[in-house]
Design a protein around this motif. Structure first.
Motif, PDB file in Angstrom:
ATOM      1  N   HIS A 201       0.828  -1.193   0.000  1.00 59.16           N
ATOM      2  CA  HIS A 201       0.000   0.000   0.000  1.00 59.16           C
ATOM      3  C   HIS A 201       0.874   1.260   0.000  1.00 59.16           C
ATOM      4  O   HIS A 201       0.542   2.252  -0.659  1.00 59.16           O
ATOM      5  CB  HIS A 201      -0.937  -0.012   1.200  1.00 59.16           C
ATOM      6  CG  HIS A 201      -1.878  -1.173   1.198  1.00 59.16           C
ATOM      7  ND1 HIS A 201      -2.784  -1.384   0.180  1.00 59.16           N
ATOM      8  CD2 HIS A 201      -2.057  -2.194   2.073  1.00 59.16           C
ATOM      9  CE1 HIS A 201      -3.489  -2.474   0.439  1.00 59.16           C
ATOM     10  NE2 HIS A 201      -3.057  -2.986   1.575  1.00 59.16           N
ATOM     11  N   ALA A 202       1.983   1.222   0.733  1.00 58.24           N
ATOM     12  CA  ALA A 202       2.918   2.352   0.701  1.00 58.24           C
ATOM     13  C   ALA A 202       3.511   2.514  -0.699  1.00 58.24           C
ATOM     14  O   ALA A 202       3.634   3.630  -1.207  1.00 58.24           O
ATOM     15  CB  ALA A 202       4.025   2.143   1.733  1.00 58.24           C
ATOM     16  N   HIS A 203       3.881   1.397  -1.331  1.00 57.02           N
ATOM     17  CA  HIS A 203       4.386   1.463  -2.706  1.00 57.02           C
ATOM     18  C   HIS A 203       3.354   2.100  -3.635  1.00 57.02           C
ATOM     19  O   HIS A 203       3.690   2.923  -4.498  1.00 57.02           O
ATOM     20  CB  HIS A 203       4.716   0.057  -3.226  1.00 57.02           C
ATOM     21  CG  HIS A 203       5.834  -0.628  -2.503  1.00 57.02           C
ATOM     22  ND1 HIS A 203       6.932   0.020  -2.024  1.00 57.02           N
ATOM     23  CD2 HIS A 203       6.014  -1.960  -2.209  1.00 57.02           C
ATOM     24  CE1 HIS A 203       7.757  -0.855  -1.453  1.00 57.02           C
ATOM     25  NE2 HIS A 203       7.214  -2.050  -1.552  1.00 57.02           N
ATOM     26  N   ALA A 204       2.069   1.720  -3.467  1.00 55.18           N
ATOM     27  CA  ALA A 204       1.024   2.238  -4.348  1.00 55.18           C
ATOM     28  C   ALA A 204       0.892   3.750  -4.210  1.00 55.18           C
ATOM     29  O   ALA A 204       0.773   4.470  -5.210  1.00 55.18           O
ATOM     30  CB  ALA A 204      -0.301   1.547  -4.039  1.00 55.18           C
ATOM     31  N   LEU A 205       0.895   4.244  -2.963  1.00 53.99           N
ATOM     32  CA  LEU A 205       0.783   5.685  -2.751  1.00 53.99           C
ATOM     33  C   LEU A 205       1.979   6.429  -3.327  1.00 53.99           C
ATOM     34  O   LEU A 205       1.832   7.406  -4.069  1.00 53.99           O
ATOM     35  CB  LEU A 205       0.659   5.991  -1.253  1.00 53.99           C
ATOM     36  CG  LEU A 205      -0.642   5.581  -0.557  1.00 53.99           C
ATOM     37  CD1 LEU A 205      -0.561   5.941   0.916  1.00 53.99           C
ATOM     38  CD2 LEU A 205      -1.842   6.249  -1.196  1.00 53.99           C
ATOM     39  N   LEU A 206       3.193   5.961  -2.966  1.00 56.17           N
ATOM     40  CA  LEU A 206       4.398   6.674  -3.389  1.00 56.17           C
ATOM     41  C   LEU A 206       4.565   6.642  -4.903  1.00 56.17           C
ATOM     42  O   LEU A 206       5.018   7.612  -5.508  1.00 56.17           O
ATOM     43  CB  LEU A 206       5.620   6.084  -2.707  1.00 56.17           C
ATOM     44  CG  LEU A 206       6.022   6.711  -1.368  1.00 56.17           C
ATOM     45  CD1 LEU A 206       6.453   8.147  -1.533  1.00 56.17           C
ATOM     46  CD2 LEU A 206       4.899   6.618  -0.337  1.00 56.17           C
ATOM     47  N   ALA A 207       4.193   5.535  -5.516  1.00 57.65           N
ATOM     48  CA  ALA A 207       4.310   5.449  -6.971  1.00 57.65           C
ATOM     49  C   ALA A 207       3.352   6.420  -7.652  1.00 57.65           C
ATOM     50  O   ALA A 207       3.703   7.057  -8.648  1.00 57.65           O
ATOM     51  CB  ALA A 207       4.041   4.019  -7.431  1.00 57.65           C
TER      52      ALA A 207
END
Length: 337
Positions: free
Chosen positions: A43-49
């Motif tokens: 989920h952190a990857h999704a936001l940052l991406a």
């Protein structure tokens, strides 16, 4: 929670793409890999991406092309966030994350609006509060979204998360002076320039001087004030989530010290910390978090950073319209990073 390998293949690949895009943000990605639990990382990857892709679309290419592309990107993103479904290869994961964590579309709308307003380059900020409104809209909203992965939002939690996002963006501004100033992207309040007898031309092209030293160090003092207040975020999070935030606090402080020492040189020479130094700053919190996990007090977690930095084009080149149906499911990261 369903492991990534058991969810819809298209969603699994979207999260994998987001991880690859996020991987270009080394300090944030490293902290995510070391200090977030597997259930939070995707989920952190999704936001940052998403934030990185949006920033790149706004930054790269000819102005007319950027404006048109960003307008399409923003409209499609907001439509999908409101509908709760997407077939886009990168935004598919974002929409899933926003549904799982109940993130309001308006949060992303504020980020996109501020990014769009800055697309043509800063038109100037008369006061520091004017600059802060921009910082809150871009990195503040991103930090609030990240903290929402960890804890039920409340006004004070969101306020302090936004402050931490503002500090992070200010540090990005300090580090990007050598690239931004020649392009007339001036993220310094006019009132601060007037205070030391400087102007935009001096800031962009002038040689090091006492006035520019004082101007840069005054920016650092402003950032330190926000930084001190933002530390209150740590106390509002469960203990298992604190190592990530404390690592961000330490890295922010280290960058502020570096820029303060550089003074006017930061306008021409990029302020950087080595990967080794970043690892040394993260190590105490990594050990603390591992100790907590071993003692049975939970896995490490962290708020995502409102990192809206520039990213490379290799992985973003695959951000195009997809054609599969929106899956559901709450992913956890598999054993292979």
């Amino acid at each position: 929670m369903a492991p990534v390998r058991s969810i819809d293949p298209a969603l699994r690949e979207s999260y994998a793409l987001c991880r690859r895009v996020h991987a270009t943000h080394r300090p944030t990605y490293l902290a995510t890999r070391l200090l977030l639990p597997p259930s939070i990382r995707p989920h952190a990857h999704a936001l940052l991406a998403f934030f990185a892709a949006s920033d790149r679309i706004a930054d790269v290419g000819q102005l007319r092309v950027r404006e048109r592309a960003f307008r399409r990107w923003s409209a499609a993103s907001m439509d999908e966030l409101r509908r709760g479904e997407s077939r886009h290869p990168l935004r598919r994961a974002l929409i899933n994350t926003s549904r799982v964590h109940d993130l309001p579309p308006e949060l992303f709308g504020r980020f996109l609006e501020e990014t769009r307003a800055d697309l043509t380059g800063s038109s100037g900020f008369q006061t520091f509060e004017d600059l802060r409104r921009f910082l809150r809209g871009v990195s503040g909203t991103a930090a609030v979204a990240g903290v929402s992965l960890l804890n039920r939002p409340d006004p004070e939690l969101e306020r302090l998360a936004s402050l931490m996002g503002e500090v992070h963006h200010l540090i990005d501004v300090f580090c990007d002076y050598p690239e931004d100033l020649p392009q007339d992207r001036v993220y310094v309040a006019a009132e601060d320039m007037e205070r030391v007898g400087a102007d935009r031309t001096m800031l962009r092209w002038g040689p090091p001087s006492r006035a520019l030293d004082e101007l840069v160090r005054h920016q650092v003092r402003r950032a330190r004030g926000l930084h001190r207040e933002s530390i209150g975020l740590v106390a509002l999070l469960p203990g298992r989530y604190r190592p990530f935030v404390l690592t961000a606090v330490e890295i922010h402080a280290e960058y502020l010290d570096l820029v303060d020492r550089m003074g006017a040189r930061a306008l021409r020479d990029r302020a950087t910390l080595s990967r080794a130094r970043l690892l040394r700053l993260a190590l105490p919190q990594l050990l603390l978090g591992r100790g907590q996990a071993h003692a049975g007090r939970g896995r490490l977690g962290a708020p995502g950073r409102g990192d809206v930095g520039r990213t490379g084009s290799r992985h973003l080149a695959s951000v195009h319209d997809g054609h599969t149906e929106q899956p559901s499911g709450i992913p956890t990261e598999g054993e292979n990073p």
